[in-house]
Scaffold this motif. Structure first.
Motif, PDB file in Angstrom:
ATOM      1  N   LEU A   1       0.833  -1.202   0.000  1.00  0.00           N
ATOM      2  CA  LEU A   1       0.000   0.000   0.000  1.00  0.00           C
ATOM      3  C   LEU A   1       0.872   1.258   0.000  1.00  0.00           C
ATOM      4  CD1 LEU A   1      -2.907   1.037   0.078  1.00  0.00           C
ATOM      5  CD2 LEU A   1      -2.770   1.000   2.578  1.00  0.00           C
ATOM      6  N   ASP A   2       1.974   1.215   0.775  1.00  0.00           N
ATOM      7  CA  ASP A   2       2.889   2.365   0.797  1.00  0.00           C
ATOM      8  C   ASP A   2       3.503   2.591  -0.581  1.00  0.00           C
ATOM      9  OD1 ASP A   2       2.358   2.749   3.468  1.00  0.00           O
ATOM     10  OD2 ASP A   2       4.148   1.671   4.181  1.00  0.00           O
ATOM     11  N   ASP A   3       3.915   1.480  -1.233  1.00  0.00           N
ATOM     12  CA  ASP A   3       4.493   1.600  -2.582  1.00  0.00           C
ATOM     13  C   ASP A   3       3.480   2.207  -3.539  1.00  0.00           C
ATOM     14  OD1 ASP A   3       6.803   0.465  -1.599  1.00  0.00           O
ATOM     15  OD2 ASP A   3       6.361  -1.560  -2.377  1.00  0.00           O
ATOM     16  N   LEU A   4       2.236   1.767  -3.420  1.00  0.00           N
ATOM     17  CA  LEU A   4       1.185   2.292  -4.294  1.00  0.00           C
ATOM     18  C   LEU A   4       0.975   3.785  -4.036  1.00  0.00           C
ATOM     19  CD1 LEU A   4      -1.006   1.756  -6.411  1.00  0.00           C
ATOM     20  CD2 LEU A   4      -2.551   1.176  -4.526  1.00  0.00           C
TER      21      LEU A   4
ATOM     22  N   GLN B   1      -1.759  14.382 -10.943  1.00  0.00           N
ATOM     23  CA  GLN B   1      -2.758  14.853 -11.892  1.00  0.00           C
ATOM     24  C   GLN B   1      -3.612  13.712 -12.456  1.00  0.00           C
ATOM     25  OE1 GLN B   1       0.452  14.853 -12.234  1.00  0.00           O
ATOM     26  NE2 GLN B   1       1.177  14.371 -14.320  1.00  0.00           N
ATOM     27  N   HIS B   2      -3.151  12.498 -12.284  1.00  0.00           N
ATOM     28  CA  HIS B   2      -3.911  11.364 -12.800  1.00  0.00           C
ATOM     29  C   HIS B   2      -4.791  10.695 -11.742  1.00  0.00           C
ATOM     30  CE1 HIS B   2      -1.794  11.605 -16.606  1.00  0.00           C
ATOM     31  NE2 HIS B   2      -0.609  11.570 -15.956  1.00  0.00           N
ATOM     32  N   TRP B   3      -4.748  11.212 -10.551  1.00  0.00           N
ATOM     33  CA  TRP B   3      -5.563  10.559  -9.503  1.00  0.00           C
ATOM     34  C   TRP B   3      -7.053  10.784  -9.768  1.00  0.00           C
ATOM     35  CZ3 TRP B   3      -2.994  11.585  -4.089  1.00  0.00           C
ATOM     36  CH2 TRP B   3      -1.724  10.998  -4.069  1.00  0.00           C
ATOM     37  N   GLU B   4      -7.782   9.790  -9.550  1.00  0.00           N
ATOM     38  CA  GLU B   4      -9.242   9.916  -9.643  1.00  0.00           C
ATOM     39  C   GLU B   4      -9.795  10.345  -8.291  1.00  0.00           C
ATOM     40  OE1 GLU B   4     -10.876   6.301 -11.012  1.00  0.00           O
ATOM     41  OE2 GLU B   4      -9.709   6.247 -12.872  1.00  0.00           O
ATOM     42  N   ASP B   5     -10.969  10.929  -8.343  1.00  0.00           N
ATOM     43  CA  ASP B   5     -11.605  11.346  -7.085  1.00  0.00           C
ATOM     44  C   ASP B   5     -11.815  10.158  -6.161  1.00  0.00           C
ATOM     45  OD1 ASP B   5     -11.662  13.854  -8.101  1.00  0.00           O
ATOM     46  OD2 ASP B   5     -13.775  13.751  -8.773  1.00  0.00           O
ATOM     47  N   GLY B   6     -11.488  10.346  -4.925  1.00  0.00           N
ATOM     48  CA  GLY B   6     -11.739   9.297  -3.937  1.00  0.00           C
ATOM     49  C   GLY B   6     -10.615   8.338  -3.719  1.00  0.00           C
ATOM     50  N   LEU B   7      -9.582   8.330  -4.594  1.00  0.00           N
ATOM     51  CA  LEU B   7      -8.500   7.368  -4.431  1.00  0.00           C
ATOM     52  C   LEU B   7      -7.724   7.616  -3.142  1.00  0.00           C
ATOM     53  CD1 LEU B   7      -7.044   6.935  -8.052  1.00  0.00           C
ATOM     54  CD2 LEU B   7      -8.358   5.300  -6.695  1.00  0.00           C
ATOM     55  N   VAL B   8      -7.534   8.871  -2.791  1.00  0.00           N
ATOM     56  CA  VAL B   8      -6.811   9.189  -1.549  1.00  0.00           C
ATOM     57  C   VAL B   8      -7.578   8.636  -0.352  1.00  0.00           C
ATOM     58  CG1 VAL B   8      -5.984  11.044  -0.056  1.00  0.00           C
ATOM     59  CG2 VAL B   8      -5.693  11.222  -2.536  1.00  0.00           C
TER      60      VAL B   8
ATOM     61  N   LEU C   1       3.832   5.760  -5.537  1.00  0.00           N
ATOM     62  CA  LEU C   1       3.694   5.824  -6.994  1.00  0.00           C
ATOM     63  C   LEU C   1       2.621   6.838  -7.396  1.00  0.00           C
ATOM     64  CD1 LEU C   1       4.605   4.629  -9.719  1.00  0.00           C
ATOM     65  CD2 LEU C   1       2.824   2.881  -9.430  1.00  0.00           C
ATOM     66  N   MET C   2       1.540   6.825  -6.626  1.00  0.00           N
ATOM     67  CA  MET C   2       0.444   7.743  -6.935  1.00  0.00           C
ATOM     68  C   MET C   2       0.858   9.199  -6.686  1.00  0.00           C
ATOM     69  SD  MET C   2      -2.729   5.585  -5.326  1.00  0.00           S
ATOM     70  CE  MET C   2      -3.877   6.928  -5.574  1.00  0.00           C
ATOM     71  N   ALA C   3       1.748   9.399  -5.714  1.00  0.00           N
ATOM     72  CA  ALA C   3       2.179  10.772  -5.398  1.00  0.00           C
ATOM     73  C   ALA C   3       2.967  11.404  -6.543  1.00  0.00           C
ATOM     74  CB  ALA C   3       3.006  10.755  -4.120  1.00  0.00           C
ATOM     75  N   GLU C   4       3.617  10.567  -7.367  1.00  0.00           N
ATOM     76  CA  GLU C   4       4.413  11.081  -8.480  1.00  0.00           C
ATOM     77  C   GLU C   4       3.520  11.588  -9.630  1.00  0.00           C
ATOM     78  OE1 GLU C   4       7.067   8.041  -9.633  1.00  0.00           O
ATOM     79  OE2 GLU C   4       8.148   7.990  -7.717  1.00  0.00           O
ATOM     80  N   TYR C   5       2.296  11.122  -9.670  1.00  0.00           N
ATOM     81  CA  TYR C   5       1.402  11.525 -10.774  1.00  0.00           C
ATOM     82  C   TYR C   5       0.068  12.004 -10.210  1.00  0.00           C
ATOM     83  CZ  TYR C   5       4.793   8.729 -13.357  1.00  0.00           C
ATOM     84  OH  TYR C   5       5.942   8.210 -13.868  1.00  0.00           O
TER      85      TYR C   5
END
Length: 310
Positions: free
Chosen positions: A281-284, A293-300, A287-291
Motif C-alpha cells: 500500500l505504501d508503494d502504491l 494529476q492522474h488521480w481519480e476522485d476518492g483514491l486518496v 507511486l500515486m504521489a508522483e502523478y
C-alpha cells in the motif's frame, strides 16, 4: 356298582372329605332296595314269576339310574377335592415365586409399599383358602372355585405390578449406563480435540457435559429411592443426559473443521502478511504521489481507509 361307590366314598372319607353322609345314605338305600328286589324274586311263586320279574326289572332299572346319578355326584366331589388340592399347591408356589422375585427386586433397589401390601394380602388370602380347603366338606369344596378366582385376580394384579417395576428398574439402570457411557465418550473426545487443537475453544461443549453429569447425578439419586415415581423420573433424567452427551459429540465432530477455519483466518491476519500488504500500500501511495494529476476522485480516501483497515 353299589359296592364300587361304597369303596369310593370310603376312600374319600380317608382322604379327609366330609359331608358325604347323605350320599352314603342314598347308596345304602339303593343297596337295600336291590336286596329287597332280589328277595322278592326268590320268594315269588312260579305262576307269578313273570309279573315279578317285570316289576323287579323296572325296580332294578330305577336303582341303576339312581346309582349312576350318585356316581356322577361322587365323581364330581372327587374332582373338586383334587382340583382344590392342585390349585392350593399352585397358589402357594405362585405366592412364593412372587415373594422371591420381589426380594430380588428389592436387592436391586426397588421400594414399593403397594407391592408389600399386595403380597401380605395374598399370604392372608391363601391361608384363608387353605383353611377352607381343610374343611373338605362338599359345600366348602364347591365355594373354593369362586374363592380361587378372586385370589388369581389378585395374583395377576401383583404380578403385573412387579412387571411394571421390573421394567422401570431395568430401563432406569440401562438408561444410566447409556448416559454415563455417552458422557465418557464425549469427554474423551473433547480431551483429544483440545490436545490436537489447543486454539479451539470448547467451553460450551464442556459446560453441556457438566450439565449432563449433573443430570446423571440427580437421576442416580432418584433411582436409589426406588419407588415407581422416582424410577420414572430417573429414566427421564438419564435420557436427557444421554441426549445432551450425544449433542456434544455431534458438536465435537465439527471442531476439526472449525480448527482449520481458525488456522486459515490466523494465516490471513499474520503479522508478516499484514506487513507485506502495508508495504504494498505504501508503494502504491508513493507511486500515486508522483502523478497527482492522474488521480481519480476518492483514491486518496480509499488508500487512507485501506491503511486503517490494515
Amino acid at each position: 356298582e353299589q359296592q364300587r361307590l361304597v369303596a369310593v366314598l370310603d376312600s374319600e372319607r380317608e382322604s379327609g372329605t366330609r359331608g358325604l353322609e347323605g350320599l352314603r345314605q342314598q347308596v345304602h338305600e339303593m343297596s337295600a332296595a336291590l336286596d329287597a328286589a332280589e328277595q322278592r324274586l326268590r320268594d315269588a311263586h312260579d305262576e307269578e314269576l313273570p309279573q315279578v320279574l317285570e316289576q323287579q326289572g323296572n325296580v332294578a332299572a330305577t336303582i341303576g339310574a339312581t346309582l349312576q346319578q350318585l356316581d356322577e355326584r361322587v365323581q364330581q366331589v372327587v374332582a373338586q377335592r383334587q382340583a382344590a388340592e392342585q390349585k392350593l399347591k399352585r397358589a402357594f408356589s405362585a405366592v412364593q415365586l412372587l415373594a422371591e422375585r420381589w426380594e430380588g427386586m428389592r436387592a436391586r433397589g426397588a421400594k414399593d409399599l403397594k407391592v408389600s401390601h399386595q403380597l401380605h394380602g395374598l399370604n392372608t388370602r391363601i391361608r384363608a383358602l387353605e383353611s377352607q380347603a381343610k374343611m373338605q366338606t362338599i359345600e366348602s369344596l364347591q365355594s373354593l372355585a369362586s374363592s380361587f378366582e378372586g385370589f388369581e385376580r389378585e395374583l395377576q394384579v401383583t404380578d403385573a405390578r412387579l412387571d411394571l417395576l421390573d421394567g422401570l428398574l431395568t430401563g432406569g439402570y440401562e438408561g444410566l449406563q447409556r448416559a454415563n457411557d455417552a458422557i465418557a465418550r464425549a469427554d474423551h473426545r473433547l480431551l483429544e480435540l483440545q490436545r490436537e487443537h489447543p486454539n479451539v475453544s470448547a467451553d460450551e461443549a464442556a459446560a453441556v457435559l457438566e450439565a449432563a453429569r449433573a443430570h446423571v447425578g440427580q437421576a442416580e439419586q432418584e433411582f436409589a429411592r426406588g419407588t415407581e415415581d422416582e424410577l420414572v423420573r430417573a429414566a427421564a433424567m438419564a435420557n436427557a443426559a444421554e441426549g445432551q452427551a450425544q449433542k456434544v459429540a455431534q458438536v465435537l465432530e465439527g471442531l476439526p473443521k472449525r480448527a482449520r477455519q481458525i488456522r486459515e483466518l490466523c494465516d490471513a491476519i499474520a503479522p508478516s502478511v499484514l506487513a507485506d500488504r502495508t508495504r504494498s500500500l505504501d508503494d502504491l501511495a508513493t507511486l500515486m504521489a508522483e502523478y497527482p494529476q492522474h488521480w481519480e476522485d476518492g483514491l486518496v480516501d480509499q488508500v487512507t481507509h485501506a491503511r486503517a483497515l490494515l
